[in-house]
Design an enzyme around this catalytic site. Sequence first.
Site: not given
Length: 498
Positions: A214, A216, A240, A249, A361, A391
């Site tokens: 969740g 987004t 995306e 949404r 991600q 990193g």
Amino acid sequence: MAALGGKLPPQAPEFEEAVLGAILLDKDALQNVVEILEPEHFYLEANQRIYAAMQRLNANMAPIDMLTMCEELKRTGELDAVGGRVYIAKLTSRVGAAVNIEYHARLIFQKYLQRSLIHLGGEMVTSGYDESKDVEDLLEEAENNLFTLSQGSMKRDVIQISSTIDEAIQQMDAAAKREDKLSGIASGFRKIDEITMGWQPATMVVIAARPAMGKTAFVLSMARKMAIDYNLPIAMFSLEMSNVELVKRLMTAETEIPSEKIKSGRLSADEWAHFNERIGRLRNAPIYIDDTPGLSVFDLRSKARILKKKHDIKCIIIDYLQLMTASAMKPGSRQEEVSMISRSLKGLAKELNIPVIALSQLNRNVEGRTSDKGSALDSKRPQLSDLRESGAIEQDADMVCFIHRPEYYHILDDGKGNSLVGMAQFIIAKHRSGRIDDVLLRFQAELIRFEDVEAGAALINRDEPTAGGQIIISGANRDGGATAVPDLSAINEDDTPF
């Protein structure tokens, strides 16, 4: 640099000689200009060599005078090339007042910038005639070169601490006068704001999660609260999802009509009436959406500057970091590219003095992880080491947060009898200026939104629409045509509507 169009390049040889002469006569003079000038900033090659020799002597803690300079240049075989001892002696006679050395140094640097702009313009003209080069690549390369040049000119003076203390006290006074007691901008989630004191200016916040957690939905919930409840102008760059998907949404979350009905358009008469009543608040919200696919960090920076100037945006949201590119920086690997993007986003936050919130991600480690203690809840909990591809993201970010829904892994309680059905953990794993902690949020799947736990599943009673603002959409799909979307199959991003 040769003369262009019959004109000599911008230069100030007399000031160059005055600066070098002042350094030869005053042992402390170099310290006044060492943060301003580099050898390449001088126009005359002889002066470049002399200043470089001065830097070497200074690094070796050696005195800088006519004798030591001649010996150093003789050692490197450059004495004759700069004009010999006669030219070195001449420099000491060209000094006006050593007290003006910093002013003279800044003028030399300005001339260097002018020459660099002329050189860059010439390269752009030459590249523009090259039919073999892609226009988009040319634009990115030109913007990158200009950005590098502008960053080099943004030198800040060292300041005494007292003025900074006064500025900090002013910020404390301003925060104390706010009803919400926050020092940054409110996220709209009470518990999160208690920990962060609001998203702070000039900070980079990374919010990471595995697909279907969740990410987004969370930032859309946050953007809607910030824009509608607090009338804060928000910029959202979606690499995306298309602008229409994002707006649907937002419509679902604001009108509290299930997403399936919003997608199908099959609303009853009462639902249409309710929809029209509630949509006004969203229509007037100061939310600015850009859904350009494959957005480069340079395009983002340019658009963000324009939005800051035109609409005074208070926060930037990026969905998501790994879909951005930094091709003009010529990275050697994907990991290096992500590192460049991360550093650029941090720089943008500082430049515009607003929070930049970037989604990220997580790698697949969490999926196969098991706990030695046998706790499934702990085993699936995201960790900083799960950040995908670089990193540098963890290093550059002022805050790193995770969104975790145990229910997705069929973990339905916390082991103490408390249900986790419909719940999400907002995990603050790194907080440069505060504590780390977990916040429990309620996830309303049918409305694709997050709420504070105390808000429950009840409908939120909102006020009338706030004035001053609108949703502005740019990027792809402007004229109703198909939106070009990059191939995301290898990325394995969210494949559910959550």
